[in-house]
Design a protein around this motif. Structure first.
Motif, PDB file in Angstrom:
ATOM      1  N   PHE A 185       0.774  -1.203   0.018  1.00  0.00           N
ATOM      2  CA  PHE A 185      -0.112   0.017  -0.062  1.00  0.00           C
ATOM      3  C   PHE A 185       0.988   1.280  -0.032  1.00  0.00           C
ATOM      4  O   PHE A 185       0.470   2.156  -0.716  1.00  0.00           O
ATOM      5  CB  PHE A 185      -0.970   0.010   1.213  1.00  0.00           C
ATOM      6  N   LEU A 186       1.989   1.201   0.685  1.00  0.00           N
ATOM      7  CA  LEU A 186       2.910   2.242   0.901  1.00  0.00           C
ATOM      8  C   LEU A 186       3.482   2.738  -0.671  1.00  0.00           C
ATOM      9  O   LEU A 186       3.494   3.811  -1.134  1.00  0.00           O
ATOM     10  CB  LEU A 186       4.059   2.044   1.611  1.00  0.00           C
TER      11      LEU A 186
ATOM     12  N   LEU B 146       2.315   9.827  -5.535  1.00  0.00           N
ATOM     13  CA  LEU B 146       3.311  10.980  -5.306  1.00  0.00           C
ATOM     14  C   LEU B 146       4.346  11.126  -6.005  1.00  0.00           C
ATOM     15  O   LEU B 146       4.690  12.565  -6.469  1.00  0.00           O
ATOM     16  CB  LEU B 146       3.750  10.689  -3.713  1.00  0.00           C
TER      17      LEU B 146
ATOM     18  N   CYS C  17       1.878   1.968  -3.592  1.00  0.00           N
ATOM     19  CA  CYS C  17       0.630   2.452  -4.261  1.00  0.00           C
ATOM     20  C   CYS C  17       0.846   3.941  -4.139  1.00  0.00           C
ATOM     21  O   CYS C  17       0.659   4.805  -5.008  1.00  0.00           O
ATOM     22  CB  CYS C  17      -0.802   1.811  -3.998  1.00  0.00           C
ATOM     23  N   THR C  18       0.714   4.553  -2.447  1.00  0.00           N
ATOM     24  CA  THR C  18       0.740   5.714  -2.277  1.00  0.00           C
ATOM     25  C   THR C  18       2.113   6.415  -3.134  1.00  0.00           C
ATOM     26  O   THR C  18       1.609   7.479  -3.580  1.00  0.00           O
ATOM     27  CB  THR C  18       0.616   5.932  -0.912  1.00  0.00           C
TER      28      THR C  18
END
Lengths: 326, 292
Positions: free
Chosen positions: B27-28, B35, B30-31
């Motif tokens: 998930f990190l 960014l 993905c973020t």
């Protein structure tokens, strides 16, 4: 408490309206300054009827840079004439011209049969003016050392999708896959190439609406080929290799240069047009002024925009055509 | 008998913790993708364009000579467009939302209308451009004026504001609504004194987000035929105009490489305006959100 919040919210929605007033008042001082300019030009020039009408045009993105330069210089002399020019492409522009929405139409190809019929049906008479010459330039990557020239037949095999590798084009070329790039159907450049080289057959290539993307793709992709207006070649001359082209009327390949384009020895040389609505020429004084200015300054603007000027003979023809309306 | 089989738990615990760690990592990532792309875009644009952000850039009209090119026509045109779009869109959409939520009878037809308004929000902007071209530019004879473009933009953002306003109105608790009516207030009194004040933060947030969509929208303007080469600013809603996204769209296609940097500068201006509008939306939402 509730009330103050409601007020705050109201204020927020009013913000946009206020922003507009800001925009409106911001232009007031400039209005005055343009008025001052007019007075200045009125005394200096003999244009008694300092026109204050509006003129609108649309059309080719190839011709637009020339007209933009002309408009800037025209505006300096006639700040009260409001000229607006859209850039919808030759085809898109003609639609507006047929609908009677524009006074003039920029075109990077000659008017098509169906467009002539549509204009007749709409009862719109027009006059064709040439404003510049352009050499549609075929270019390959600078690292491509085997393509020394291409004939129309060879270009046809590339852009019909028949040739998938360079060796399909000519036996002594290497066996590398070709990527062909071309402007999309919204460009008169596409139509011109289709008619001149493809004998009206379809162009099978990676089509793009943005000519910069084509020139950049050819710059970075070693086995690619692309075509575009002369001005795109001129500004990227160091990053692209222009390919001499041999047309059916040529004894030998011709390189694209100012001279070969002007003399039309270069087989892909083409005129750039402005189509003017006769009715507007007759009834709209500002438009007449604008067209006079356009014809007078077409050559210098064409060169500044990276195109080739008309010959003096051609220039005289345009002046004569326009003088019939005076 | 023990309630927990400790042996079993300790056997599976490390596996569960592992899965947890892996998921956290995914998930990190993905973020970060979003960014990093955003940061690259921003940094690239800033590096490319900041040199051109001079006073002249804001006071000059567009030009094909890079040294003279500016966004005065485009930015004033955009302000005109927004100032005309905002009132039209606000009146139409808040009116629609109030009718649908407060006055409309609960039947299949109204449900059908509601569903279709949500669907409209997903219609591509090009389609709205074509609608605007036939309806406002050609049939109503407005030409490529500020008003024609504003009406088109209003239709485009209307569903967004309607849906946001409906949500906001619906979130006003039924109890205070009933209390107001119980005190003898009419429906209109309840709307102006209770419902609107309570729901306005949500409505305004929707309006601002919708307007920030409209301000960057290019496709409808291209279809309507908004000119990019013009050296005057509108003096009324029936005048033609240019807009920032149109200016960006036409500059980026010019052959001169210097225009790529000028385009970047114009993008920075547009991004700044968007940033400002979104900040206002967030501020309003945070300030007034905890009402009930």
């Amino acid at each position: 408490m509730k009330k103050s919040m409601f007020m705050a919210a109201l204020l927020m929605s009013l913000m946009f309206i206020l922003a507009a007033c800001g925009g409106g008042s911001a232009e007031d001082p400039t209005d005055e300054s343009t008025e001052a300019n007019t007075e200045g030009s009125e005394t200096s020039s003999d244009e008694e009827a300092s026109a204050s009408g509006s003129v609108s045009g649309d059309g080719s993105s190839t011709v637009a840079p020339i007209l933009e330069l002309i408009n800037e210089d025209f505006n300096a002399e006639n700040p009260d004439v409001q000229v607006s020019i859209g850039v919808s492409g030759t085809g898109g522009g003609f639609e507006k011209f047929v609908a009677g929405e524009t006074d003039f139409q920029n075109a990077s190809r000659e008017i098509k049969e169906e467009e002539i019929t549509a204009l007749e049906d709409a009862g719109i008479e027009y006059t064709e003016f040439k404003v510049a010459n352009d050499g549609l330039t075929v270019a390959v990557n600078t690292e491509n050392d085997f393509v020394d020239y291409l004939t129309f037949e060879e270009l046809q095999t590339i852009y019909s999708g028949e040739a998938t590798t360079w060796s399909d084009v000519r036996a002594d070329f290497p066996d590398e896959e070709i990527t062909a790039y071309a402007p999309d159907q919204s460009h008169g450049t596409h139509d011109f190439f289709k008619e001149a080289v493809m004998e009206d057959g379809d162009i099978t290539a990676e089509l793009n609406q943005d000519t910069n993307v084509i020139s950049q793709s050819v710059t970075s992709d070693v086995n690619s080929i692309g075509f575009f207006g002369y001005n795109f070649y001129m500004v990227n001359e160091d990053n692209l290799k222009g390919v001499p082209v041999q047309g059916p009327d040529n004894d030998e390949p011709v390189e694209v240069t100012e001279e070969t384009v002007m003399s039309y020895d270069y087989p892909l040389a083409r005129p750039l047009f402005v189509y003017a609505k006769n009715e507007s020429l007759e009834s709209n004084e500002s438009f007449m002024q604008f067209m006079e200015f356009t014809i007078d300054n077409a050559s210098s603007a064409a060169e500044e925009a990276g195109y080739v000027a008309l010959t003096e003979e051609e220039m005289q023809e345009q002046v004569d055509k326009l003088s019939e309306f005076q | 008998m023990e309630l927990i089989n400790k042996e079993q738990v300790s056997k599976k615990l490390s596996g569960r913790l592992m899965v947890n760690k892996v998921m956290k990592f995914i998930f990190l990532l993905c973020t970060l993708v979003g960014l990093v792309v955003l940061a690259t875009l921003l940094i690239d644009t800033i590096l490319d364009g900041w040199r051109y952000l001079t006073v002249d850039f804001f006071t000059n009209f567009s030009s094909s000579r890079p040294d003279n090119a500016g966004i005065r026509g485009a930015i004033i045109g955009t302000l005109w467009l927004m100032a005309t779009t905002a009132p039209i869109a606000i009146i139409l959409s808040v009116g629609t939302a109030l009718y649908l939520e407060e006055y409309a009878p609960k039947n299949k037809l109204v449900d059908f209308v509601k569903i279709n308004i949500s669907n409209l929000a997903g219609v591509p902007s090009v389609v709205f451009g074509l609608l605007g071209l036939t309806l406002f530019v050609r049939m109503a004879g407005l030409g490529n004026s500020v008003l024609a473009a504003a009406l088109t933009m209003s239709l485009m953002i209307l569903p967004v504001i309607v849906v946001a306003s409906q949500e906001a109105i619906r979130s006003v608790p039924g109890s205070i609504r009933e209390a107001s009516i119980g005190m003898g207030a009419t429906k209109w009194q309840t709307i102006t004194r209770i419902i609107l004040p309570a729901s306005i933060p949500g409505i305004i947030t929707g309006i601002i987000l919708a307007l920030s969509r409209a301000i960057g929208e290019t496709a409808p303007l291209v279809i309507i035929g908004i000119p990019t080469i013009l050296l005057f600013t509108p003096t009324g809603v029936l005048d033609t105009f240019s807009a920032l996204p149109m200016q960006i769209f036409s500059w980026v296609k010019l052959p001169n490489p210097e225009f790529q940097s000028i385009t970047a500068a114009a993008i920075l201006v547009l991004l700044f305006i968007l940033f400002l509008m979104n900040s206002v939306a967030i501020y309003i939402r945070n300030k007034y959100s905890k009402r009930f």
